[in-house]
Every structure is written in C-alpha cells, then in structure tokens.
Motif scaffolding. Structure first.
Motif, PDB file in Angstrom:
ATOM      1  N   GLN A 128       0.811  -1.211   0.000  1.00 60.35           N
ATOM      2  CA  GLN A 128       0.000   0.000   0.000  1.00 60.35           C
ATOM      3  C   GLN A 128       0.849   1.267   0.000  1.00 60.35           C
ATOM      4  OE1 GLN A 128      -3.506   0.061   0.077  1.00 60.35           O
ATOM      5  NE2 GLN A 128      -3.429  -2.132  -0.252  1.00 60.35           N
ATOM      6  N   TYR A 130       2.883   4.470  -1.064  1.00 58.82           N
ATOM      7  CA  TYR A 130       2.720   5.367  -2.209  1.00 58.82           C
ATOM      8  C   TYR A 130       4.047   5.564  -2.940  1.00 58.82           C
ATOM      9  CZ  TYR A 130      -1.962   6.794  -0.701  1.00 58.82           C
ATOM     10  OH  TYR A 130      -3.294   6.810  -0.364  1.00 58.82           O
ATOM     11  N   ARG A 173      -0.352   3.418  -5.438  1.00 59.86           N
ATOM     12  CA  ARG A 173       0.339   2.544  -4.496  1.00 59.86           C
ATOM     13  C   ARG A 173       1.161   1.503  -5.258  1.00 59.86           C
ATOM     14  NH1 ARG A 173      -2.094   3.347   0.652  1.00 59.86           N
ATOM     15  NH2 ARG A 173      -4.145   4.336   0.548  1.00 59.86           N
TER      16      ARG A 173
END
Length: 380
Positions: A128, A130, A173
């Motif tokens: 997840q 970024y 992500r």
C-alpha cells in the motif's frame, strides 16, 4: 480433556514461533519515508526519514524540537545502501511503517525495475506504500518540511487520502503500479511532485512504459485520464467561454462528475466508442448580470460537452503519438477477444492506429445562486 490440551499446545507453539521475529518499539528504526536518487560516486543515493521517538513527558526532542531525522548514503545496490544505513542507527531498520517512496525523475527515466522489484520482495514493505516521482532531487524533497504536516512522508500520505485531489493528480500505491505494468500494454503511472521554494507541490502524473518514465500528464488532463481508465471521475473543474446574447461570458464549473461507457468495434483498425455522461455546477460567471435562463444553461452545457470531447481527443492523440496506452483499453480487447487482439498487433501499431468515436452529454445540476430567490426552475 485431550482436545483442550492439544489446543493449548498449538497456541503455545504459535506464540513461541512469533518470538524470534518480535522486537520492542525501541529496537526498531521505523522508516517513514524514503528517497531514491542517482549517486555521484555510486549508482544510487538513498535517503531515509526516521521519526525521533522521545518520552512525551520530557517535551520536544533535543534536536531543536525536530520530529524526524534523515540519513543519506550511496551504494551500487539499494539493499547495500540499507545495510550501510543500518550502521547509522542504534537499532534495526524496519519498513513496516513506510508511507511513501520518492523517486527522482532521473532514476524514473532510467527505469524502476530494480526499485519496485526490491520493494515487492521485501516482506515488511506494505504493497500500500505510495510511489511519487520528483522533478528534482528526491533527497531534497524528502527533507522538505511543510508548515501543515511536519513529517514530509506523512504529508504525502495525507495528501493522497484527500480524494478530491483526483482532478489534478492521483495517488498510486506499489501494488497498483505493478498490476498495471503487468497488463498487456505494459503502461502505468505515478504522481509527480516538485518543490517551489519551500512549498511542496504535487500535481500531474508521469506515464511509464515497461518501468520507464516516457511522458507526463499535466493538471486537468489527470482527471480525464482517470475517467478513461476507471470509467468514473469526480470533482472535475473546467472553464468555458460562451457567446450569450452577443456577450462573451466566461463560466467556471466545479464538482463535475463524469461517467464513461466504452465498447469496441472489431474493425481494422479497432474503433472505440466512448459515451460520457456528466453533471456539474456553475461556481463563477465573469458577467454577473447574466441570468441563469434556460437558454443560457443550454449554451453552457453544449460548450462544456465540446470542451471535454476536445480535451479527451487531444489526450488520446498524444498518447498514440507516444505509442503508450495507459488506460487498459488493449487489455479490454485481450480479455474479451484474444484472437482479435493478436490480429491488431497492439504494441507495435494497433494502439497508434485505433479510432475513437466520443460522445459527451453534460447537465448543469446547480447554478450556485443561493441569493437569487426568484429564479425559475431550469426547464428540461
């Protein structure tokens, strides 16, 4: 009784198995953010951002009240850089709280294969996290504090959580970048950022082909790109100029929602039919004397429809000239008719030669004039 004993034994074994990998908080150096640049003496320059953990009862830390510290090293591999960075800290590096990986444009243009491969293989890095491409030095960007959020990595995390930003950029992500890259077109995207003085600016998207940054999508194009890929976008803004009763009126619309329906026709080359329906509200008129009559609203709607149609055509044409297809259109064909997809020679010429028929229907659902009590309901 035997069942109870067995259950207790299983619980003990499971708890025991967790002990070797468990560490107390003060035994971990929690990496919140990471920057990746080209090195001067080695292939990579890696910067990590660590929060400074202090006893809250003692007030601010002894480092001028700073809440984080950054460390930078150079190495020929990213993992060797991590090993070297661990000698700078009193505890082991831990990636479980990593929020954002900031990558310089120079690295992005060379290719992110090694970068994302390591992030994907390291089990403590969440998929997840970024990804952000910086137009400049990632190390400098990683150290830049915002007056709103002290830790730069947390600023990015909070920025992308605000979904209305989608009209100008879009959070990507790690798992999404990898997923898109492995589609038939091999294209994906990552948001762009840069520093303007001491201000952190995040807008636009970098478009990748086979892990390499090839081109950029700027500002309002981002929302249209999101529409083409996800079939839906909200919080779009646009400004159109119409001629109403021989007067040019600049009209700004906001909070527009657009929904796309797309299908392809098995022609040679392929023909895509894109039908878009949307709605929005007027938030500003250059000529405040203009009344929101039915005829005026219809003119705004007609001009807005043409605006979106022209912008989408221009964006598609530019991507065709670059021979990059970041919207999974080729994947739609491949999933529904693999045989036809093979005939198109998609990667070499199929996408470049594809034809598009675009239809837009737009409706003004709010004029925003709360103080205009005598206006009549918009006729339909």
């Amino acid at each position: 009784m035997k069942k109870i004993v067995m259950i207790l034994l299983i619980i003990c074994v499971m708890m025991g198995a967790c002990v070797p990998d468990s560490r107390e908080l003060d035994q971990r150096s929690m990496i919140i953010g990471m920057g990746i640049d080209k090195g001067e003496d080695h292939l990579y320059k890696i910067t990590i951002q660590l929060p400074i953990l202090t006893d809250a009862s003692n007030g601010p830390s002894g480092l001028g009240g700073r809440q984080y510290e950054s460390f930078t090293v150079e190495s020929d591999t990213i993992w060797d850089a991590f090993v070297k960075l661990e000698t700078y800290t009193p505890s082991v590096l831990f990636f479980g709280h990593l929020k954002a990986v900031v990558i310089s444009e120079e690295i992005a243009r060379d290719g992110l294969k090694e970068v994302v491969d390591l992030l994907d293989r390291e089990s403590t890095v969440a998929n997840q996290v970024y990804l952000v491409v910086v137009e400049g030095e990632a190390s400098e960007f990683t150290r830049q504090e915002s007056p709103l959020v002290t830790l730069p990595a947390l600023y990015l995390d909070r920025f992308f959580q605000a979904e209305q930003k989608v009209a100008r950029t879009n959070g990507i992500r790690l798992f999404k970048f990898l997923r898109d890259t492995n589609m038939v077109s091999g294209a994906s995207s990552i948001p762009l950022a840069y520093l303007e003085g001491e201000q952190i600016i995040v807008e636009g998207m970098g478009v990748f082909q086979d892990y390499q940054l090839k081109t950029k999508i700027r500002e309002k194009e981002v929302g249209l790109s999101t529409l083409l890929k996800d079939d839906f976008v909200t919080d779009m803004n646009c400004t159109v100029v119409i001629e109403h009763e021989d007067v040019k009126v600049t009209t700004s619309l906001a909070r527009s929602k657009l929904k796309q329906s797309i299908h392809f026709e098995e022609t040679d080359p392929v023909t895509f039919h894109i039908d878009i329906k949307g709605s929005g509200e007027i938030v500003s008129l250059a000529d405040v004397t203009v009344k929101d009559t039915d005829s005026f609203i219809k003119e705004v709607e007609k001009e807005t429809e043409q605006y979106f149609k022209d912008k989408i055509h221009a964006l598609i044409k530019r991507m065709q000239e670059e021979n990059i297809e970041p919207w999974l259109m080729g994947h739609r064909i491949w999933a529904m008719n693999p045989g036809y997809f093979e005939q198109l020679n998609w990667l070499e010429s199929g996408w470049k030669e594809a034809q598009f028929q675009i239809n837009v229907e737009f409706e003004i659902d709010d004029t925003g004039q709360r103080g205009y009590y005598h206006k009549e309901k918009i006729g339909r």
